[in-house]
Scaffold this motif. Structure first.
Motif, PDB file in Angstrom:
ATOM      1  N   ALA A 128       0.826  -1.204   0.000  1.00 41.49           N
ATOM      2  CA  ALA A 128       0.000   0.000   0.000  1.00 41.49           C
ATOM      3  C   ALA A 128       0.862   1.256   0.000  1.00 41.49           C
ATOM      4  N   ALA A 129       1.957   1.232   0.755  1.00 39.11           N
ATOM      5  CA  ALA A 129       2.858   2.384   0.779  1.00 39.11           C
ATOM      6  C   ALA A 129       3.478   2.618  -0.590  1.00 39.11           C
ATOM      7  N   ALA A 130       3.804   1.533  -1.306  1.00 38.90           N
ATOM      8  CA  ALA A 130       4.371   1.680  -2.645  1.00 38.90           C
ATOM      9  C   ALA A 130       3.361   2.296  -3.606  1.00 38.90           C
ATOM     10  N   VAL A 131       2.097   1.883  -3.509  1.00 32.16           N
ATOM     11  CA  VAL A 131       1.055   2.481  -4.348  1.00 32.16           C
ATOM     12  C   VAL A 131       0.873   3.953  -4.001  1.00 32.16           C
ATOM     13  N   LEU A 132       0.931   4.258  -2.713  1.00 34.78           N
ATOM     14  CA  LEU A 132       0.740   5.638  -2.267  1.00 34.78           C
ATOM     15  C   LEU A 132       1.837   6.549  -2.812  1.00 34.78           C
ATOM     16  N   ARG A 133       3.071   6.042  -2.884  1.00 32.40           N
ATOM     17  CA  ARG A 133       4.157   6.867  -3.423  1.00 32.40           C
ATOM     18  C   ARG A 133       3.925   7.187  -4.899  1.00 32.40           C
TER      19      ARG A 133
END
Length: 376
Positions: A128-133
């Motif tokens: 999820a953090a990778a998508v958010l970036r």
């Protein structure tokens, strides 16, 4: 000589300390490689870059053709206060197209990060953090396109060129007057909220903060419902409410699919987990888009005959046809591509999802043209 040599030589580190340092360095390197791997998995491949190039040509091309057929640009030429020139007449709908596309992408990536992907703990999962970036460049582009649209809208209202509009906006004591112009104020609010989303993406670490940022993105979408022809409709409040539902539903539908198409190359079961959730969300969004679109058309058209006798009505028919084809593509997803993804095969989803995104670009371009074309 031997004594002088030993003075400049550091004592050897204990064996345990050296091993611990090497282990810590290896762990840091491994973490960096994992983050880079997740970011690389979300980076567009050659096929995605080709599809993006096609969308960059298809969207403006359909928009220009629809404006030419519907008379949206000619109507702007004969404004009450004058004509700002071709750059303003054509630049404003193109900026609105960019605004719709970037806002949908931002909202969809946020939705994927906080609602579609699993986040079992209070903190966002690594996926999820990778998508958010990946969301931040889209949010910055959203803020930039909203700012450009606000300047071009001011130029249209004042009947002046872009430099003239910039000078008018920057003139001392004029902000109160410009703030009273509803379309300009709506776009300035959208610019500010999109900027908040772009800044907030880097600070989000928890699941709760992610939901708050998604809510801010939803609020930033709402000012778009105050632009266009809703204020001139027979029931402006009903038209504005219907358009707000329409914009939110279309942005979630389109942006969510874009996020999943980008996610298809990510290793692990993330796509298999997110796709069934998105399928349910897409069904709700499709229903909201169809119902709100029907209400907006009924309020603006006045009679069924206007569907075929006016340019605005014919654009409504074209957009309706595009939405029906998208509905068929959604049914194909639920019947074929979702089971294949759950079984471990992603090729059918990638092909159908990319084609569906290109058709969504057409539908968004027609929606922007409708907003610029005089309604009956």
């Amino acid at each position: 000589m031997a004594a002088r040599t030993q003075v400049g030589t550091a004592p050897p580190a204990p064996e345990g300390t050296a091993a611990a340092g090497a282990a810590a360095a290896g762990a840091r390197t491994g973490a960096r490689q994992q983050r880079a791997g997740r970011a690389g998995a979300l980076a567009p491949g050659a096929a995605a870059r080709t599809a993006a190039a096609a969308a960059l040509l298809l969207g403006p091309g359909v928009l220009v053709l629809a404006l030419a057929l519907g008379g949206g640009v000619e109507g702007a030429r004969h404004g009450a206060l004058g004509d700002g020139g071709a750059a303003v007449r054509w630049g404003l709908p193109l900026a609105q197209l960019a605004l719709r596309a970037t806002s949908a992408a931002t909202a969809g990536l946020l939705l994927c990060a906080v609602a579609l992907l699993p986040n079992p703990d209070a903190a966002l999962s690594p996926a999820a953090a990778a998508v958010l970036r990946r969301c931040r460049p889209w949010a910055l582009a959203w803020a930039a396109s909203a700012a450009a649209a606000s300047v071009l809208t001011a130029a249209t209202v004042a009947g002046t060129t872009v430099p003239g509009a910039l000078a008018a906006l920057a003139a001392p004591g004029t902000w109160q007057a410009w703030w009273a112009v509803e379309p300009v104020r709506a776009l300035l609010e959208c610019t500010a909220l999109a900027g908040v989303v772009a800044l907030g993406v880097r600070a989000v670490r928890s699941h709760t903060a992610g939901w708050a940022l998604l809510l801010a993105a939803g609020l930033a979408l709402l000012p778009q419902a105050l632009t266009g022809h809703v204020v001139h409709a027979q029931a402006p409040r009903l038209a504005a409410a219907a358009l707000a539902v329409h914009v939110l539903g279309a942005a979630t539908w389109t942006g969510g699919l874009l996020a999943l198409v980008l996610l298809r190359r990510a290793p692990g079961p993330h796509l298999a987990h997110a796709l069934p959730r998105y399928s349910r969300v897409a069904l709700v969004c499709f229903s909201a888009v169809v119902l709100s679109g029907a209400v907006s058309a009924a309020v603006s058209l006045g009679s069924a005959g206007a569907l075929t006798s006016t340019s605005w009505g014919r654009l409504v028919l074209l957009k309706t046809a595009a939405v029906l084809v998208l509905a068929a593509a959604g049914a194909a997803h639920r019947r074929w591509s979702v089971p294949q993804v759950l079984a471990g095969s992603r090729g059918a989803f990638a092909r159908l999802g990319t084609a569906e995104l290109l058709l969504m670009v057409v539908a968004v371009a027609l929606a922007v043209a409708l907003g610029r074309t005089p309604s009956p």
